[in-house]
Scaffold this motif. Structure first.
Motif, PDB file in Angstrom:
ATOM      1  N   GLY A  67      94.175  86.731 112.998  1.00 38.51           N
ATOM      2  CA  GLY A  67      93.357  85.921 114.026  1.00 38.51           C
ATOM      3  C   GLY A  67      92.154  85.523 113.512  1.00 38.51           C
ATOM      4  O   GLY A  67      91.540  85.285 113.978  1.00 38.51           O
ATOM      5  N   PHE A  68      91.916  85.809 112.283  1.00 38.03           N
ATOM      6  CA  PHE A  68      90.361  85.093 111.407  1.00 38.03           C
ATOM      7  C   PHE A  68      90.563  82.904 111.849  1.00 38.03           C
ATOM      8  O   PHE A  68      89.991  82.681 112.051  1.00 38.03           O
ATOM      9  CB  PHE A  68      90.696  84.892 110.053  1.00 38.03           C
ATOM     10  N   HIS A  69      92.290  82.445 112.268  1.00 42.08           N
ATOM     11  CA  HIS A  69      92.547  81.522 111.699  1.00 42.08           C
ATOM     12  C   HIS A  69      92.473  81.590 113.779  1.00 42.08           C
ATOM     13  O   HIS A  69      91.985  79.825 113.749  1.00 42.08           O
ATOM     14  CB  HIS A  69      94.267  81.227 111.476  1.00 42.08           C
ATOM     15  N   GLY A  70      92.195  82.098 114.438  1.00 40.52           N
ATOM     16  CA  GLY A  70      91.727  81.947 116.052  1.00 40.52           C
ATOM     17  C   GLY A  70      90.593  81.680 115.731  1.00 40.52           C
ATOM     18  O   GLY A  70      89.956  80.614 116.366  1.00 40.52           O
ATOM     19  N   LEU A  71      89.307  82.659 115.218  1.00 37.01           N
ATOM     20  CA  LEU A  71      88.050  82.126 114.542  1.00 37.01           C
ATOM     21  C   LEU A  71      87.724  80.821 114.202  1.00 37.01           C
ATOM     22  O   LEU A  71      87.347  80.374 114.953  1.00 37.01           O
ATOM     23  CB  LEU A  71      87.438  83.708 114.125  1.00 37.01           C
ATOM     24  N   ALA A 238      93.937  88.791 115.937  1.00 37.09           N
ATOM     25  CA  ALA A 238      95.125  88.083 116.740  1.00 37.09           C
ATOM     26  C   ALA A 238      95.704  88.714 118.334  1.00 37.09           C
ATOM     27  O   ALA A 238      95.720  87.568 119.013  1.00 37.09           O
ATOM     28  CB  ALA A 238      95.911  88.027 115.695  1.00 37.09           C
ATOM     29  N   GLY A 239      95.714  89.997 118.521  1.00 36.32           N
ATOM     30  CA  GLY A 239      96.307  90.362 119.961  1.00 36.32           C
ATOM     31  C   GLY A 239      95.053  90.006 120.555  1.00 36.32           C
ATOM     32  O   GLY A 239      95.295  89.436 122.158  1.00 36.32           O
ATOM     33  N   LEU A 240      93.659  89.847 120.000  1.00 33.44           N
ATOM     34  CA  LEU A 240      93.072  89.761 121.360  1.00 33.44           C
ATOM     35  C   LEU A 240      93.322  87.952 121.569  1.00 33.44           C
ATOM     36  O   LEU A 240      92.394  88.068 122.956  1.00 33.44           O
ATOM     37  CB  LEU A 240      91.430  90.040 120.691  1.00 33.44           C
ATOM     38  N   ILE A 245      94.457  83.412 124.730  1.00 33.26           N
ATOM     39  CA  ILE A 245      95.125  82.346 125.323  1.00 33.26           C
ATOM     40  C   ILE A 245      96.464  82.699 126.824  1.00 33.26           C
ATOM     41  O   ILE A 245      96.333  81.839 127.533  1.00 33.26           O
ATOM     42  CB  ILE A 245      95.656  82.332 124.382  1.00 33.26           C
ATOM     43  N   SER A 246      96.860  84.223 127.121  1.00 34.56           N
ATOM     44  CA  SER A 246      97.321  84.245 128.087  1.00 34.56           C
ATOM     45  C   SER A 246      96.768  84.418 129.586  1.00 34.56           C
ATOM     46  O   SER A 246      96.953  83.627 130.260  1.00 34.56           O
ATOM     47  CB  SER A 246      97.730  85.900 127.931  1.00 34.56           C
ATOM     48  N   VAL A 247      95.528  84.269 129.254  1.00 33.39           N
ATOM     49  CA  VAL A 247      94.787  84.650 130.442  1.00 33.39           C
ATOM     50  C   VAL A 247      94.076  82.666 130.778  1.00 33.39           C
ATOM     51  O   VAL A 247      94.285  82.437 132.199  1.00 33.39           O
ATOM     52  CB  VAL A 247      92.472  84.705 130.249  1.00 33.39           C
ATOM     53  N   ILE A 248      94.027  82.083 130.051  1.00 32.75           N
ATOM     54  CA  ILE A 248      93.846  80.549 130.211  1.00 32.75           C
ATOM     55  C   ILE A 248      95.303  80.113 130.248  1.00 32.75           C
ATOM     56  O   ILE A 248      95.004  78.663 131.676  1.00 32.75           O
ATOM     57  CB  ILE A 248      93.221  79.951 128.903  1.00 32.75           C
ATOM     58  N   LEU A 249      95.961  80.073 130.132  1.00 31.95           N
ATOM     59  CA  LEU A 249      97.443  79.888 130.748  1.00 31.95           C
ATOM     60  C   LEU A 249      97.602  80.550 132.526  1.00 31.95           C
ATOM     61  O   LEU A 249      98.283  79.660 133.163  1.00 31.95           O
ATOM     62  CB  LEU A 249      98.494  80.303 130.035  1.00 31.95           C
ATOM     63  N   VAL A 250      97.200  81.734 132.647  1.00 36.01           N
ATOM     64  CA  VAL A 250      97.381  82.221 134.017  1.00 36.01           C
ATOM     65  C   VAL A 250      96.064  81.587 135.108  1.00 36.01           C
ATOM     66  O   VAL A 250      97.482  80.998 135.702  1.00 36.01           O
ATOM     67  CB  VAL A 250      96.798  83.309 134.525  1.00 36.01           C
ATOM     68  N   ALA A 264     101.577  91.656 122.905  1.00 35.84           N
ATOM     69  CA  ALA A 264     101.485  93.662 123.405  1.00 35.84           C
ATOM     70  C   ALA A 264     101.681  94.857 121.877  1.00 35.84           C
ATOM     71  O   ALA A 264     101.366  95.201 121.560  1.00 35.84           O
ATOM     72  CB  ALA A 264     102.356  93.947 124.126  1.00 35.84           C
ATOM     73  N   PHE A 265     102.554  93.580 121.445  1.00 37.89           N
ATOM     74  CA  PHE A 265     103.472  94.031 119.705  1.00 37.89           C
ATOM     75  C   PHE A 265     102.290  93.644 118.407  1.00 37.89           C
ATOM     76  O   PHE A 265     102.375  95.128 118.548  1.00 37.89           O
ATOM     77  CB  PHE A 265     104.882  92.954 119.039  1.00 37.89           C
ATOM     78  N   VAL A 266     101.697  93.112 118.478  1.00 36.25           N
ATOM     79  CA  VAL A 266     101.014  92.435 117.547  1.00 36.25           C
ATOM     80  C   VAL A 266      99.947  93.691 117.366  1.00 36.25           C
ATOM     81  O   VAL A 266      99.116  94.701 116.509  1.00 36.25           O
ATOM     82  CB  VAL A 266      99.886  91.262 117.432  1.00 36.25           C
ATOM     83  N   THR A 267      98.948  93.704 119.105  1.00 39.44           N
ATOM     84  CA  THR A 267      97.715  94.767 119.063  1.00 39.44           C
ATOM     85  C   THR A 267      98.557  96.186 118.965  1.00 39.44           C
ATOM     86  O   THR A 267      97.583  97.396 118.414  1.00 39.44           O
ATOM     87  CB  THR A 267      97.671  94.945 120.764  1.00 39.44           C
TER      88      THR A 267
END
Length: 322
Positions: A67-71, A238-240, A245-250, A264-267
């Motif tokens: 998740g830090f890499h996401g930031l 990371a889950g967030l 990203i899932s919302v963007i893809l939708v 789902a698994f990570v969270t």
């Protein structure tokens, strides 16, 4: 201070030093051919060793999905990319580099000891080893692989410098990201004072100092006291990130199973780890960490519920447009 004035050139120099260190380690590994003395399956576990689930997926997961890499990707990488088309190359190479560093660390702590007994002495208690084991094990491999041209002490100094520079860059980036977040709070809640970069920086640094002193006292060991919660928070973030990203893809009407299933698994595992730590922290009397962990769990649940609601809403909108 702008990224290109200090952070970017220093990170570039640190990156060069990191690659030089990795090349040195791998070259001497191929030359020396060290034997892995660590057991493939360690059944002689030290006391107080936590369960494999969820600890394994939280610790190892930090290298696989962070998740830090996401930031960092949104806060600093995006400010240094020349073209959007360069992002794939940068991200893939960054992942490969981190994987190479992880493999080098595993080799150092599993094959950098003379015997299994020596390895067991280092890892006689849960939590032992860490960076000192990497430095000493790696230095042994480098010294042996260089035929004595690099003494053990010299190799250990080089690897220590590599680790310290890596940690320093990470800390600098983390504080910068925290300052961004404080400024965003100022924008969201209309707090003009927090929009000032100097005030936001002072708040970010002050928060770090407060936690360090409050958790560790005058010896500044608070960072080490807070460290056990890093893996959990990193994986929740990371889950967030995967959920966003899932919302963007939708919205783009693209498949989401590649991000939604890992999310789902990570969270789930990260939340289990955070809840698992509550009892452990309470028994140890670490009430500061206990309070932080409770805040993390509550915040994570609230954010995930809000993000899940946004995902469902966008799924309905996407379905109605078909």
């Amino acid at each position: 201070m702008p990224i290109w004035v200090l952070l970017q050139p220093r990170a570039y120099i640190n990156g060069v030093q990191l690659f030089v260190g990795l090349i040195l380690v791998y070259a001497t590994v191929f030359i020396a051919g060290p034997t892995i003395v660590a057991p493939a399956f360690n059944l002689d576990l030290p006391a107080n060793t936590p369960d494999l689930l969820p600890l394994l997926f939280v610790t190892v997961g930090c290298g696989a999905v962070s998740g830090f890499h996401g930031l960092v990707g949104s806060g600093t990488t995006s400010k240094q990319i020349n073209l959007e088309t360069d992002e794939r190359f940068v991200c893939y190479l960054g992942s490969a580099g981190e994987g190479a560093l992880a493999l080098a660390a595993i080799i150092a702590v599993s094959a950098g000891f003379a015997s299994l007994d020596e390895w067991r002495v280092v890892y006689s208690e849960f939590g032992n080893g860490g960076i000192p084991a990497f430095v000493q094990g790696g230095a042994t491999i480098v010294s042996n692989g260089s035929g004595g041209l690099l003494r053990h002490e010299t190799a250990a100094t080089l690897l220590t410098m590599m680790a310290v520079l890596f940690a320093g860059t990470t800390m600098d980036t983390g504080v910068r990201l925290q300052r961004y977040i404080v400024q965003e709070w100022g924008d969201i809640y209309g707090i003009r004072l927090l929009r000032n970069p100097h005030i936001a920086t002072a708040v970010a640094v002050g928060a770090c100092l407060t936690l360090a002193f409050a958790a560790g006292g005058p010896d500044l060991t608070g960072g080490m006291a807070l460290w056990p919660l890093f893996g959990t928070t990193n994986q929740l973030l990371a889950g967030l990130t995967l959920l966003v990203i899932s919302v963007i893809l939708v919205k783009q009407r693209r498949p989401i199973k590649y991000t939604l299933i890992p999310m789902a698994f990570v969270t789930t595992v990260a939340l289990l780890a955070a809840i698992y730590q509550l009892d452990d922290l309470y028994e140890k009397g670490q009430f500061l960490l206990l309070g932080v962990d409770i805040v993390i769990v509550i915040s994570a649940v609230c954010v995930l519920l809000e993000a899940s609601s946004a995902l469902k809403r966008n799924l309905r909108i996407s379905s109605s447009k078909k």
